[in-house]
Structures are given as C-alpha cells and as structure tokens.
Motif scaffolding. Structure first.
Motif, PDB file in Angstrom:
ATOM      1  N   PRO A 251       0.804  -1.228   0.000  1.00 18.31           N
ATOM      2  CA  PRO A 251       0.000   0.000   0.000  1.00 18.31           C
ATOM      3  C   PRO A 251       0.838   1.281   0.000  1.00 18.31           C
ATOM      4  O   PRO A 251       0.401   2.300  -0.515  1.00 18.31           O
ATOM      5  CB  PRO A 251      -0.812  -0.097   1.291  1.00 18.31           C
ATOM      6  CG  PRO A 251      -0.833  -1.535   1.629  1.00 18.31           C
ATOM      7  CD  PRO A 251       0.437  -2.108   1.101  1.00 18.31           C
ATOM      8  N   VAL A 252       2.057   1.224   0.547  1.00 22.39           N
ATOM      9  CA  VAL A 252       2.887   2.432   0.576  1.00 22.39           C
ATOM     10  C   VAL A 252       3.441   2.791  -0.794  1.00 22.39           C
ATOM     11  O   VAL A 252       3.875   3.921  -1.009  1.00 22.39           O
ATOM     12  CB  VAL A 252       4.044   2.325   1.598  1.00 22.39           C
ATOM     13  CG1 VAL A 252       3.523   2.216   3.008  1.00 22.39           C
ATOM     14  CG2 VAL A 252       4.963   1.181   1.274  1.00 22.39           C
ATOM     15  N   THR A 253       3.429   1.856  -1.729  1.00 25.86           N
ATOM     16  CA  THR A 253       3.899   2.157  -3.082  1.00 25.86           C
ATOM     17  C   THR A 253       2.764   2.177  -4.099  1.00 25.86           C
ATOM     18  O   THR A 253       2.946   2.634  -5.217  1.00 25.86           O
ATOM     19  CB  THR A 253       4.941   1.116  -3.548  1.00 25.86           C
ATOM     20  OG1 THR A 253       4.345  -0.180  -3.549  1.00 25.86           O
ATOM     21  CG2 THR A 253       6.159   1.119  -2.652  1.00 25.86           C
ATOM     22  N   LYS A 254       1.614   1.682  -3.711  1.00 24.53           N
ATOM     23  CA  LYS A 254       0.500   1.511  -4.636  1.00 24.53           C
ATOM     24  C   LYS A 254      -0.063   2.835  -5.156  1.00 24.53           C
ATOM     25  O   LYS A 254      -0.317   2.985  -6.335  1.00 24.53           O
ATOM     26  CB  LYS A 254      -0.606   0.730  -3.924  1.00 24.53           C
ATOM     27  CG  LYS A 254      -1.685   0.214  -4.818  1.00 24.53           C
ATOM     28  CD  LYS A 254      -2.620  -0.657  -4.004  1.00 24.53           C
ATOM     29  CE  LYS A 254      -3.544  -1.428  -4.893  1.00 24.53           C
ATOM     30  NZ  LYS A 254      -4.383  -2.335  -4.134  1.00 24.53           N
ATOM     31  N   PHE A 255      -0.268   3.802  -4.287  1.00 23.38           N
ATOM     32  CA  PHE A 255      -0.930   5.040  -4.670  1.00 23.38           C
ATOM     33  C   PHE A 255       0.017   6.230  -4.698  1.00 23.38           C
ATOM     34  O   PHE A 255      -0.407   7.371  -4.648  1.00 23.38           O
ATOM     35  CB  PHE A 255      -2.091   5.337  -3.720  1.00 23.38           C
ATOM     36  CG  PHE A 255      -3.110   4.243  -3.686  1.00 23.38           C
ATOM     37  CD1 PHE A 255      -3.921   4.014  -4.778  1.00 23.38           C
ATOM     38  CD2 PHE A 255      -3.240   3.436  -2.580  1.00 23.38           C
ATOM     39  CE1 PHE A 255      -4.858   2.993  -4.765  1.00 23.38           C
ATOM     40  CE2 PHE A 255      -4.176   2.417  -2.553  1.00 23.38           C
ATOM     41  CZ  PHE A 255      -4.990   2.198  -3.647  1.00 23.38           C
ATOM     42  N   VAL A 256       1.307   5.954  -4.763  1.00 22.06           N
ATOM     43  CA  VAL A 256       2.297   7.031  -4.732  1.00 22.06           C
ATOM     44  C   VAL A 256       2.790   7.306  -6.142  1.00 22.06           C
ATOM     45  O   VAL A 256       3.219   6.402  -6.847  1.00 22.06           O
ATOM     46  CB  VAL A 256       3.486   6.659  -3.825  1.00 22.06           C
ATOM     47  CG1 VAL A 256       4.575   7.698  -3.894  1.00 22.06           C
ATOM     48  CG2 VAL A 256       3.012   6.475  -2.395  1.00 22.06           C
ATOM     49  N   SER A 257       2.693   8.555  -6.538  1.00 16.54           N
ATOM     50  CA  SER A 257       3.301   8.958  -7.807  1.00 16.54           C
ATOM     51  C   SER A 257       4.455   9.894  -7.454  1.00 16.54           C
ATOM     52  O   SER A 257       4.259  10.929  -6.828  1.00 16.54           O
ATOM     53  CB  SER A 257       2.285   9.653  -8.711  1.00 16.54           C
ATOM     54  OG  SER A 257       1.749  10.770  -8.061  1.00 16.54           O
ATOM     55  N   VAL A 258       5.634   9.485  -7.818  1.00 15.76           N
ATOM     56  CA  VAL A 258       6.837  10.231  -7.468  1.00 15.76           C
ATOM     57  C   VAL A 258       7.100  11.284  -8.543  1.00 15.76           C
ATOM     58  O   VAL A 258       7.206  10.945  -9.725  1.00 15.76           O
ATOM     59  CB  VAL A 258       8.047   9.281  -7.335  1.00 15.76           C
ATOM     60  CG1 VAL A 258       9.309  10.038  -6.993  1.00 15.76           C
ATOM     61  CG2 VAL A 258       7.757   8.212  -6.294  1.00 15.76           C
ATOM     62  N   PRO A 259       7.204  12.559  -8.145  1.00  9.48           N
ATOM     63  CA  PRO A 259       7.501  13.604  -9.131  1.00  9.48           C
ATOM     64  C   PRO A 259       8.879  13.401  -9.761  1.00  9.48           C
ATOM     65  O   PRO A 259       9.761  12.784  -9.175  1.00  9.48           O
ATOM     66  CB  PRO A 259       7.481  14.894  -8.310  1.00  9.48           C
ATOM     67  CG  PRO A 259       6.917  14.550  -6.993  1.00  9.48           C
ATOM     68  CD  PRO A 259       7.031  13.087  -6.814  1.00  9.48           C
ATOM     69  N   ARG A 260       9.062  13.932 -10.956  1.00 10.67           N
ATOM     70  CA  ARG A 260      10.337  13.771 -11.670  1.00 10.67           C
ATOM     71  C   ARG A 260      11.526  14.284 -10.866  1.00 10.67           C
ATOM     72  O   ARG A 260      12.590  13.676 -10.876  1.00 10.67           O
ATOM     73  CB  ARG A 260      10.285  14.505 -13.007  1.00 10.67           C
ATOM     74  CG  ARG A 260       9.394  13.834 -14.015  1.00 10.67           C
ATOM     75  CD  ARG A 260       9.651  14.437 -15.398  1.00 10.67           C
ATOM     76  NE  ARG A 260       8.642  14.076 -16.347  1.00 10.67           N
ATOM     77  CZ  ARG A 260       8.573  12.908 -16.970  1.00 10.67           C
ATOM     78  NH1 ARG A 260       9.462  11.992 -16.709  1.00 10.67           N
ATOM     79  NH2 ARG A 260       7.617  12.660 -17.831  1.00 10.67           N
ATOM     80  N   GLU A 261      11.349  15.396 -10.169  1.00  7.22           N
ATOM     81  CA  GLU A 261      12.483  15.949  -9.416  1.00  7.22           C
ATOM     82  C   GLU A 261      12.873  15.069  -8.227  1.00  7.22           C
ATOM     83  O   GLU A 261      13.955  15.200  -7.681  1.00  7.22           O
ATOM     84  CB  GLU A 261      12.200  17.374  -8.946  1.00  7.22           C
ATOM     85  CG  GLU A 261      11.067  17.533  -7.954  1.00  7.22           C
ATOM     86  CD  GLU A 261       9.708  17.753  -8.606  1.00  7.22           C
ATOM     87  OE1 GLU A 261       8.764  17.993  -7.857  1.00  7.22           O
ATOM     88  OE2 GLU A 261       9.585  17.683  -9.843  1.00  7.22           O
ATOM     89  N   MET A 262      11.990  14.139  -7.823  1.00  8.49           N
ATOM     90  CA  MET A 262      12.313  13.230  -6.716  1.00  8.49           C
ATOM     91  C   MET A 262      13.032  11.980  -7.217  1.00  8.49           C
ATOM     92  O   MET A 262      13.501  11.178  -6.420  1.00  8.49           O
ATOM     93  CB  MET A 262      11.041  12.828  -5.957  1.00  8.49           C
ATOM     94  CG  MET A 262      10.388  13.972  -5.236  1.00  8.49           C
ATOM     95  SD  MET A 262      11.511  14.752  -4.111  1.00  8.49           S
ATOM     96  CE  MET A 262      10.990  14.015  -2.609  1.00  8.49           C
ATOM     97  N   GLY A 263      13.076  11.798  -8.528  1.00  9.27           N
ATOM     98  CA  GLY A 263      13.862  10.710  -9.109  1.00  9.27           C
ATOM     99  C   GLY A 263      13.457   9.334  -8.637  1.00  9.27           C
ATOM    100  O   GLY A 263      12.364   8.874  -8.900  1.00  9.27           O
TER     101      GLY A 263
END
Length: 193
Positions: free
Chosen positions: A121-133
């Motif tokens: 669940p901690v990775t399921k709904f997370v969209s990482v911005p480009r600047e966060m790489g």
C-alpha cells in the motif's frame, strides 16, 4: 477513582480482542501527510528515505512488542530464520492483511535475506515527481522491519529496492536485510545451527 466492590478498573480490563482495521483511503491520506511532513524537513531524496526509515523503525519496535504479547504469549524468536518467518507472515499479515510474497536468502552472501512483495500500500498510490527521481516510499516498511529485527536482537541494515518484473507494469518491492556479523556468529554457535 472510587470503585464499588466487584467492578474492575481500566487497568484490570483485558485488551480488546479482534482486529482493528482502517480504510485504505485513510491510510493513504495519513501516509501521504507523513511523507510531506518528512519532505519539508529534508533537502534530498536519500535524507527523505532515511527519515521515512526512522519513522518506520519506531513503528517496528512497538509492533514487535504488541505482536509478541498478543500472538505469541510474550515469547520471542531466538533463531534468525524463525524471526524472518515471523516478519514474513505474522508482522506482514498484521500490517497488510496478507503474508509477504517471498522470503529468500541471497545466493551471493549468507548474511543477506530478502522479503519481496508486489502490491504494498505504501507504493501503490504514490506517484513520485520527476524531481524526486528514484524515491522509494517503501523505506518506511524497511524501517518497520529494521525496528522489529533490532527489538528482537537481530541488528541488520535494511533497505528497500524496486526490482522490475517481466510482463508486469509495476516493479516488485524487495526489502533487503544484511545482518551484522555478530548475529551470524551467534546463529552458528546455537544448537542445530
């Protein structure tokens, strides 16, 4: 403060049995707020992952205490493999409602073990911005595992990694545990080890 005869105080009452679950949307909201809070106090991705790991560490220590008390009758594991099975099944089931997908020992090093899962669940709904790489929010789960291992007397360096899976749109998350040399030496000295 004043009790009539026969009534029990709050300390004398047993723990409520049963599982207390929260909705996935509530968890996602709280987790995103925690990530934003940690992000506002760091300057780069590795510091953010370290911060998430630290928060997870405290959760892992407390979860070990609760689960050992409730599920094991205050008994703790003394063998490494038994502790890893406890994390793979009992702890994972308590956190995510199911046991982890795989528990493996590394082919290249006997002091490294891996727990892998595809749908945290901690990775399921997370969209990482480009600047966060390459931010891996599963560092929080790695912290939970590290806290549980440390609390049980199995200190290890625990990290979270993404591993691509052929034919799958999302990579699987691998929690890598590299145990201290003292843990491996103790394991060798124990009977049957």
């Amino acid at each position: 403060m004043f009790q009539s005869r026969g009534s029990a105080g709050i300390v004398d009452k047993p723990f409520r049995q049963g599982r207390q679950e929260i909705s996935l949307s509530s968890f996602a909201y709280l987790f995103s707020e925690m990530v934003q809070y940690c992000q506002s106090r760091v300057s780069n991705i590795s510091e953010l992952e370290r911060k998430l790991d630290e928060v997870g560490y405290g959760v892992g220590l407390r979860l070990l205490e609760v689960l050992c008390y409730r599920e094991r009758g205050q008994r703790r594991e003394t063998r490494l493999l038994d502790m890893l099975k406890f994390i793979h099944s009992t702890l994972w089931r308590y956190l995510f409602g199911r046991q982890a997908r795989d528990l493996e020992q590394s082919n290249s090093a006997e002091d490294e073990y891996m727990i892998s899962d595809t749908d945290l669940p901690v990775t399921k709904f997370v969209s990482v911005p480009r600047e966060m790489g390459h931010l891996n929010p599963a560092a929080f789960v790695a912290g939970i595992v590290r806290g549980a291992l440390d609390g049980a007397g199995f200190p290890a360096r625990v990290t979270a990694h993404y591993v691509p899976v052929a034919g799958q749109p999302r990579p699987k998350t691998v929690i890598l545990m590299k145990f201290n040399a003292a843990v491996m030496q103790r394991e060798q000295r124990m009977p049957g080890g």
